[in-house]
Design a protein around this motif. Structure first.
Motif, PDB file in Angstrom:
ATOM      1  N   SER A   1       1.225   4.081  -2.930  1.00 54.31           N
ATOM      2  CA  SER A   1       1.126   5.322  -2.805  1.00 54.31           C
ATOM      3  C   SER A   1       2.234   6.221  -3.311  1.00 54.31           C
ATOM      4  CB  SER A   1       0.669   5.672  -1.268  1.00 54.31           C
ATOM      5  OG  SER A   1       1.862   5.493  -0.439  1.00 54.31           O
TER       6      SER A   1
ATOM      7  N   ASP B   1       0.840  -1.221   0.022  1.00 50.03           N
ATOM      8  CA  ASP B   1       0.134  -0.055   0.105  1.00 50.03           C
ATOM      9  C   ASP B   1       0.803   1.212  -0.102  1.00 50.03           C
ATOM     10  OD1 ASP B   1      -2.630   1.320   0.076  1.00 50.03           O
ATOM     11  OD2 ASP B   1      -2.223   1.965   2.093  1.00 50.03           O
ATOM     12  N   ILE B   2       1.848   1.248   0.885  1.00 52.85           N
ATOM     13  CA  ILE B   2       2.853   2.314   0.718  1.00 52.85           C
ATOM     14  C   ILE B   2       3.632   2.526  -0.588  1.00 52.85           C
ATOM     15  CG2 ILE B   2       5.013   3.330   1.866  1.00 52.85           C
ATOM     16  CD1 ILE B   2       4.019   2.115   4.484  1.00 52.85           C
TER      17      ILE B   2
ATOM     18  N   MET C   1       1.639   6.290  -7.251  1.00 55.79           N
ATOM     19  CA  MET C   1       0.332   7.188  -7.672  1.00 55.79           C
ATOM     20  C   MET C   1       0.615   8.607  -8.234  1.00 55.79           C
ATOM     21  SD  MET C   1      -2.490   5.350  -7.603  1.00 55.79           S
ATOM     22  CE  MET C   1      -3.679   6.453  -7.531  1.00 55.79           C
TER      23      MET C   1
END
Length: 116
Positions: free
Chosen positions: A72, A68-69, A75
């Protein structure tokens, strides 16, 4: 002017006294062991604290956080293509994606993704 200031000070002091007295009047008298105990993520605080924790759940949650990090970080990369040179952006993206893929392959090979 002094009379108005004195009036407001008396009103404020009365409100403070009322605010301090209301919780004393509203105390709940019926407290039991269950209500006084903290609620911790679904674990029963009255039971044994040495309950075994599922290590598979822990590793899956860690993998989720790591990926998830990393997502991010990826993105904002399409927006950054306008602000940087193209070859530098491609080089940075290649390093990030390569690092992600190597981490995924490593976790797959060691069997961290297999639910046992």
């Amino acid at each position: 002017m002094k009379l108005l200031l004195t009036f407001w000070m008396i009103i404020i002091i009365m409100m403070l006294i009322i605010i301090m007295i209301i919780p004393l009047i509203n105390i709940q008298k019926n407290k039991d062991r269950e209500k006084n105990s903290p609620f911790e993520c679904g674990f029963d605080p009255m039971s044994n604290s040495r309950i075994s924790f599922s290590i598979q759940f822990f590793t899956v949650s860690l993998m989720f956080l790591i990926f998830d990090i990393e997502i991010s970080i990826l993105m904002p990369m399409p927006v950054l293509i306008m602000m940087s040179k193209t070859y530098l952006w491609i080089y940075t993206m290649a390093i990030l994606v390569f690092t992600l893929l190597m981490g995924l392959i490593l976790e797959w090979k060691e069997g961290s993704m297999n639910w046992k």
